[in-house]
Design a protein around this motif. Structure first.
Motif, mmCIF file in Angstrom:
data_model
loop_
_atom_site.group_PDB
_atom_site.id
_atom_site.type_symbol
_atom_site.label_atom_id
_atom_site.label_comp_id
_atom_site.label_asym_id
_atom_site.label_seq_id
_atom_site.Cartn_x
_atom_site.Cartn_y
_atom_site.Cartn_z
ATOM 1 N N PHE A 203 0.819 -1.205 0.000
ATOM 2 C CA PHE A 203 0.000 0.000 0.000
ATOM 3 C C PHE A 203 0.855 1.258 0.000
ATOM 4 O O PHE A 203 0.462 2.281 -0.563
ATOM 5 N N GLY A 204 2.026 1.200 0.639
ATOM 6 C CA GLY A 204 2.952 2.329 0.564
ATOM 7 C C GLY A 204 3.402 2.581 -0.857
ATOM 8 O O GLY A 204 3.508 3.730 -1.300
ATOM 9 N N GLY A 205 3.650 1.483 -1.601
ATOM 10 C CA GLY A 205 4.039 1.621 -2.999
ATOM 11 C C GLY A 205 2.939 2.220 -3.853
ATOM 12 O O GLY A 205 3.194 3.056 -4.733
ATOM 13 N N VAL A 206 1.690 1.825 -3.591
ATOM 14 C CA VAL A 206 0.558 2.393 -4.329
ATOM 15 C C VAL A 206 0.435 3.887 -4.038
ATOM 16 O O VAL A 206 0.202 4.696 -4.943
ATOM 17 N N THR A 207 0.622 4.275 -2.770
ATOM 18 C CA THR A 207 0.529 5.684 -2.399
ATOM 19 C C THR A 207 1.585 6.516 -3.108
ATOM 20 O O THR A 207 1.290 7.574 -3.680
ATOM 21 N N ILE A 208 2.826 6.051 -3.072
ATOM 22 C CA ILE A 208 3.910 6.785 -3.719
ATOM 23 C C ILE A 208 3.744 6.756 -5.237
ATOM 24 O O ILE A 208 4.032 7.740 -5.930
ATOM 25 N N GLY A 209 3.239 5.634 -5.758
ATOM 26 C CA GLY A 209 3.035 5.533 -7.203
ATOM 27 C C GLY A 209 2.061 6.569 -7.730
ATOM 28 O O GLY A 209 2.293 7.197 -8.774
#
Length: 304
Positions: free
Chosen positions: A244-250
């Motif tokens: 989910f952190g990756g989705v947020t930064i993406g």
């Protein structure tokens, strides 16, 4: 470039991991606390305000932990002692925390805050690619990983962890075996609140060192979803938090690149991903029921 993206993903995932780890312990004890968002936002404002007032970031961090635990104690008193509905009480706690934090933080809006600096380990921090990623993070990043290891060890390798899981699986049988169900749940709820407060302090003292009303922006709800996503297993929470952190930064990078997609839709991607994951998980009802603590959300009233 890739190293910087991975570092920002780790930064975005850390508050989710800390809050979800605390809630995992709470739910393993059979209690469902939907007030994570409210405890996080109270941790954010208390940590920021105390750090700015005292001039010490660490005092602010400890203040946030204490405030989160105190809010959890309110929830515990209402649900465990007065046996109120856990879902309704958790929602009320979130609404109360959001409103109170806005009132308390009114005088801190726009004021520059203190920031918890990153650790610089000589030689190791200068290693190519992995140096800053593994050895140049802020202290709470390492706390989140140690917390995960400690929770995993506690739950599955200690007698106290076995007692907590027994309470969550069947509080009636646990009570018959002489376990103080209410006391165990009180401790679990306060631990979850302390973690939520720490996650909130991370937002206002590390992620964005300032106070903005409603700065948790739904992260408490994502933390709740992560516990289900991980099937109540600590190390799976790590994978979910970084996903989910990756989705947020993406979505932030997509907006920065000027993609021809409405910014509102991009901003909603972490929450859409949360819904999608929960829908996928819920389709396997057998696996979900097998891993869910059997007494989750059920009130316990000891026999007189």
């Amino acid at each position: 470039m890739l190293e910087s993206i991975l570092i920002t993903i780790a930064t975005a995932a850390t508050p989710l991991l800390i809050a979800a780890m605390g809630e995992l312990v709470v739910e393993r004890s059979g209690v469902l606390n939907l007030g994570v968002e409210g405890m996080m936002i109270m941790g954010a404002i208390s940590g920021f305000a105390v750090a700015l007032t005292t001039g010490s970031v660490w005092i602010g961090v400890f203040a946030a932990i204490l405030v989160g635990a105190a809010f959890a104690l309110i929830f515990g008193f209402l649900t465990l002692s007065l046996v109120t509905n856990q879902v309704a009480t958790g929602l009320a706690l979130t609404l109360f925390g959001l409103g109170l934090s806005g009132m308390l933080g009114e005088g801190f809006v726009g004021r520059p805050g203190l920031k918890l600096g990153r650790i610089d380990i000589p030689f190791l921090s200068d290693l190519p690619f992995v140096g800053r990623l593994l050895f140049g993070q802020d202290p709470l990043f390492y706390v989140s990983l140690l917390l995960t290891a400690a929770v995993a060890y506690f739950l599955f390798a200690t007698r106290a962890g076995l007692m907590l899981r027994a309470v969550g699986d069947n509080h009636t049988s646990a009570h018959a075996q002489g376990i103080n169900v209410v006391a165990v749940r009180y401790l679990a709820v306060m631990f979850g609140g302390a973690c939520a407060g720490l996650a909130g302090a991370y937002l206002s003292l590390v992620y964005t060192p300032q106070w903005v009303e409603n700065m948790t922006a739904g992260r408490g709800w994502i933390a709740l979803a992560l516990v289900v996503f991980a099937s109540w297993r600590p190390w799976r929470v790590v994978a979910g938090a970084y996903l989910f952190g990756g989705v947020t930064i993406g979505q932030l990078h997509a907006q920065a690149q000027g993609m021809a997609i409405p910014s509102q839709l991009l901003s909603s991607l972490p929450y859409l991903a949360t819904i999608a994951v929960l829908v996928i998980i819920s389709r396997n009802r057998r696996l979900t029921m097998m891993n869910t603590p059997a007494s989750l959300g059920r009130p316990f009233v000891p026999e007189r």
